[in-house]
Design a protein around this motif. Structure first.
Motif, PDB file in Angstrom:
ATOM      1  N   ASN A   1      24.829 -17.618 103.487  1.00 51.97           N
ATOM      2  CA  ASN A   1      25.613 -16.411 103.737  1.00 51.97           C
ATOM      3  C   ASN A   1      25.780 -15.685 102.405  1.00 51.97           C
ATOM      4  O   ASN A   1      26.616 -16.056 101.575  1.00 51.97           O
ATOM      5  N   LEU A   2      24.967 -14.647 102.193  1.00 51.49           N
ATOM      6  CA  LEU A   2      24.931 -13.957 100.905  1.00 51.49           C
ATOM      7  C   LEU A   2      25.275 -12.482 101.068  1.00 51.49           C
ATOM      8  O   LEU A   2      24.951 -11.864 102.084  1.00 51.49           O
ATOM      9  N   ASN A   3      25.885 -11.906 100.025  1.00 52.64           N
ATOM     10  CA  ASN A   3      26.104 -10.462  99.984  1.00 52.64           C
ATOM     11  C   ASN A   3      24.897  -9.826  99.296  1.00 52.64           C
ATOM     12  O   ASN A   3      24.591 -10.129  98.146  1.00 52.64           O
TER      13      ASN A   3
ATOM     14  N   HIS B   1      23.528 -11.297 104.339  1.00 53.77           N
ATOM     15  CA  HIS B   1      22.284 -11.929 104.787  1.00 53.77           C
ATOM     16  C   HIS B   1      22.671 -13.311 105.294  1.00 53.77           C
ATOM     17  O   HIS B   1      23.124 -14.169 104.531  1.00 53.77           O
ATOM     18  N   ILE B   2      22.507 -13.530 106.594  1.00 55.22           N
ATOM     19  CA  ILE B   2      22.925 -14.776 107.245  1.00 55.22           C
ATOM     20  C   ILE B   2      21.697 -15.542 107.676  1.00 55.22           C
ATOM     21  O   ILE B   2      20.805 -14.996 108.343  1.00 55.22           O
ATOM     22  N   GLU B   3      21.617 -16.813 107.310  1.00 59.02           N
ATOM     23  CA  GLU B   3      20.539 -17.679 107.769  1.00 59.02           C
ATOM     24  C   GLU B   3      21.136 -18.777 108.641  1.00 59.02           C
ATOM     25  O   GLU B   3      22.106 -19.443 108.249  1.00 59.02           O
ATOM     26  N   LEU B   4      20.575 -18.946 109.838  1.00 57.42           N
ATOM     27  CA  LEU B   4      21.078 -19.910 110.812  1.00 57.42           C
ATOM     28  C   LEU B   4      19.989 -20.893 111.195  1.00 57.42           C
ATOM     29  O   LEU B   4      18.815 -20.531 111.283  1.00 57.42           O
ATOM     30  N   SER B   5      20.378 -22.128 111.463  1.00 57.44           N
ATOM     31  CA  SER B   5      19.434 -23.137 111.913  1.00 57.44           C
ATOM     32  C   SER B   5      19.361 -23.147 113.440  1.00 57.44           C
ATOM     33  O   SER B   5      20.399 -23.190 114.108  1.00 57.44           O
ATOM     34  N   LEU B   6      18.151 -23.118 113.967  1.00 52.89           N
ATOM     35  CA  LEU B   6      17.941 -23.254 115.415  1.00 52.89           C
ATOM     36  C   LEU B   6      17.365 -24.625 115.767  1.00 52.89           C
ATOM     37  O   LEU B   6      16.934 -24.849 116.899  1.00 52.89           O
TER      38      LEU B   6
ATOM     39  N   GLN C   1      34.249 -11.371 110.513  1.00 55.09           N
ATOM     40  CA  GLN C   1      34.238 -12.831 110.689  1.00 55.09           C
ATOM     41  C   GLN C   1      33.138 -13.449 109.828  1.00 55.09           C
ATOM     42  O   GLN C   1      33.356 -14.460 109.146  1.00 55.09           O
ATOM     43  N   LEU C   2      31.940 -12.848 109.841  1.00 56.96           N
ATOM     44  CA  LEU C   2      30.838 -13.374 109.039  1.00 56.96           C
ATOM     45  C   LEU C   2      31.118 -13.236 107.538  1.00 56.96           C
ATOM     46  O   LEU C   2      30.774 -14.116 106.749  1.00 56.96           O
ATOM     47  N   ALA C   3      31.750 -12.131 107.142  1.00 52.56           N
ATOM     48  CA  ALA C   3      31.981 -11.876 105.717  1.00 52.56           C
ATOM     49  C   ALA C   3      33.127 -12.707 105.150  1.00 52.56           C
ATOM     50  O   ALA C   3      33.059 -13.163 104.007  1.00 52.56           O
TER      51      ALA C   3
END
Length: 606
Positions: A247-249, A261-266, A431-433
């Motif tokens: 989770n980066l700005n 920039h959000i990276e999620l695992s599937l 919420q994400l930030a």
């Protein structure tokens, strides 16, 4: 109407049992029971005695076609998905179903159809989605034929927070009636939580078609629109809890903006997506707003409230995770006015006050309504009963599954603003930030979007226009083209406020330019010049080259703000066709419609 021994074929005990059960059944349960009894009757019907009089034949009913055409108009993929489920349901019941996008459908074949189902969303301010524009225009033109032999029904998707709720579906329904067609079942208008009403519509349609063609119908349950009865994979109604990996700005120090920039695992989800698809996230409301609302109403946070599905939650948890509290809609105000008739809300709803209603709804939330109309004192159970479920937020996926297996990346701009003397927060973006860290989990699902896809031909040129977070799917497109080794030329138009702080993914674009994955890139940073420059201005500056790419068969993709940017880009494209191609405004418009029909002009706008 109550059953009696004297007005029915039932004995006293049977009549009493039925009178207790029937009033408790939901519409879906009644439809299912009707289909079950129809099937049962067909299974156990006794043979007719040899001397029985022959039954009267019903040639008109027997001649009803079992061919059904399902047309969908979809901007984000919901109508497309429902059309496929409807077709599967029909085929399971012995019908021959043909599914088609309205953009692929040939209007001159309309006269040949007997059974037509339309599933369509409404885009923007009451407009048809892109792939429905041409069919919508044809049906409302003088070329539309009389359709006295056609039977039809419409399922309309929309959002009650928009003034022109389900307008496109209403347009189709009204116009088909004007052309002489007869409804199979009445139109159903769906809000954002469309699963149950859509399933009810499917059941009713299949039931009516089944009766007309003398076939047996077993209805689908509301909880599973594909008729399977259970959901075996993660989906919109059964989200996967994805772990946050990063989770980066993306914005630099000093920027007025914050873009995550959000990276999620599937991993383990078996969720599949393609470049151009979106990811839905079910968010949580801001705890600050929830606590202010509870305090303003004088409620107890741990009080239990019943949800519409029968579950019970503590009030604070329900307001955090289940109910929408940041958006006001006309239906919500209508129900609130019924709850508190002397509150004054009803004045906003009176004829002639439409502009006052629009002005009030814009930029206000549930706390404003409570405070402005002194609603304190309404029991929590009664008040939450008029609230709708919080809808998922859709974000264009910013990664290629080939480049990042078992991962999905998002580009999300944080929304914060002041209105009516209070600070406001974007539900999901904040919420994400502020409240999401690596290791946390988010409930997600993949929203497939067949209307926003790379060309099948890897050699076809591609022009991508995506200012701000609209650039997200083009990061996915270029990642995909890099992994597949596609040879087609690529051109990206990108814009934001400042070069030094707001150039999202700058290093990646530079690498792709160096390696030839990205052929050329034009940028517009609106606050770095005295006169604001946007992507449409860069398009016009490069009009000759852009027109040449179009002549070579280039595909154009636009992603981002629908209200202004997409309209300005569309206008710029029209101007280029007129200036460089020598077309009239009407011819330029026809050219762009033809490009849309050929899937060479695709938009993912919101």
């Amino acid at each position: 109407m109550e059953l009696q021994v004297t007005n029915s074929p039932f004995n006293q005990e049977q009549a009493e049992l039925l009178n207790r059960v029937l009033p408790t059944l939901s519409p879906v349960q009644r439809i299912w029971l009707s289909g079950y009894l129809t099937a049962l009757q067909g299974a156990v019907a006794p043979a007719a005695p040899a001397d029985a009089a022959p039954q009267t034949a019903l040639p008109e009913v027997a001649s009803i076609s079992k061919e059904v055409t399902v047309l969908f108009g979809s901007q984000t993929g919901n109508s497309s998905g429902l059309a496929k489920k409807t077709a599967k349901l029909l085929e399971d019941r012995g019908f021959q179903a043909t599914v088609s996008s309205m953009g692929d459908f040939k209007p001159n074949t309309l006269k040949k159809l007997q059974n037509l189902l339309i599933i369509v969303s409404t885009h923007g301010e009451g407009e048809p989605p892109d792939n429905a524009i041409a069919f919508h225009e044809f049906l409302h033109s003088k070329r539309a034929p009389q359709l006295e032999e056609l039977r039809y029904s419409v399922l309309a998707l929309g959002d009650t927070s928009y003034e022109f709720f389900c307008q496109t579906g209403k347009d189709f329904d009204k116009r088909l009636e004007e052309l002489g067609a007869k409804r199979i079942v009445p139109r159903v208008d769906c809000d954002v939580d469309f699963d149950e009403p859509a399933a009810e519509w499917m059941n009713q349609v299949v039931q009516e078609l089944g009766q007309a063609s003398a076939s047996t119908v077993t209805p689908v349950s509301a909880g599973s629109a594909d008729g399977s009865g259970t959901e075996t994979e993660y989906s919109r109604t059964h989200p996967f809890h994805a772990e946050v990996l990063e989770n980066l700005n993306l914005n630099g120090r000093g920027s007025d903006r914050e873009t995550r920039h959000i990276e999620l695992s599937l991993e383990g989800s078996n969720l599949q997506y393609e470049a151009g698809d979106s990811l839905g996230i079910y968010p949580e409301n801001d705890p600050r707003l929830v606590d202010e609302l509870i305090d303003a109403m004088g409620w107890e946070p741990e009080e239990s409230v019943a949800l519409k599905n029968g579950d019970a939650l503590a009030l604070r948890d329900a307001l955090l995770r289940h109910y929408e509290i940041t958006v006001l809609t006309k239906p919500l105000l209508e129900q609130a006015a019924q709850l508190v008739p002397d509150s004054g809300i009803s004045k906003l709803l009176e004829p002639g006050h439409e502009q006052d209603l629009r002005s009030y709804i814009e930029g206000r939330d549930l706390l404003d309504l409570v405070q402005d109309y002194s609603l304190k004192g309404i029991p929590a159970s009664a008040f939450t009963g008029i609230l709708r479920k919080i809808p998922a937020r859709l974000y264009s996926i910013a990664s290629s599954p080939k480049a990042f297996p078992d991962e999905v990346h998002l580009t999300v701009r944080t929304v914060r603003y002041e209105s009516q003397g209070r600070n406001r927060y974007g539900v999901c973006s904040v919420q994400l930030a502020e409240r999401t860290q690596p290791g946390d989990q988010l409930p997600v699902y993949v929203q497939h979007n067949p209307s926003f896809k790379l060309p099948e031909n890897p050699d076809a040129p591609v022009i991508m226009i995506g200012p701000g977070t609209g650039v997200a799917p083009f990061r996915a497109f270029l990642g995909e083209r890099e992994e597949t080794g596609a040879a087609g030329k690529t051109w990206l138009f990108y814009g934001d406020q400042h070069f030094s702080t707001d150039f999202l993914y700058q290093v990646e674009w530079q690498r792709w330019l160096k390696e030839g994955v990205l052929t050329r890139m034009d940028v517009a940073f609106s606050r770095d010049t005295d006169q604001k420059i946007y992507v449409q201005h860069r398009m016009l500056e490069k009009s000759s080259e852009l027109y040449q790419w179009l002549q070579e068969g280039a595909y154009i993709y636009v992603c981002g703000d629908e209200k202004k940017m997409a309209h300005d880009v569309h206008a710029a494209l029209g101007t280029i066709l007129e200036q460089e191609g020598g077309l009239s405004p009407e011819q330029a418009s026809e050219y762009m419609i033809r490009m849309q029909q050929e899937k060479r002009y695709q938009r993912d706008v919101y």
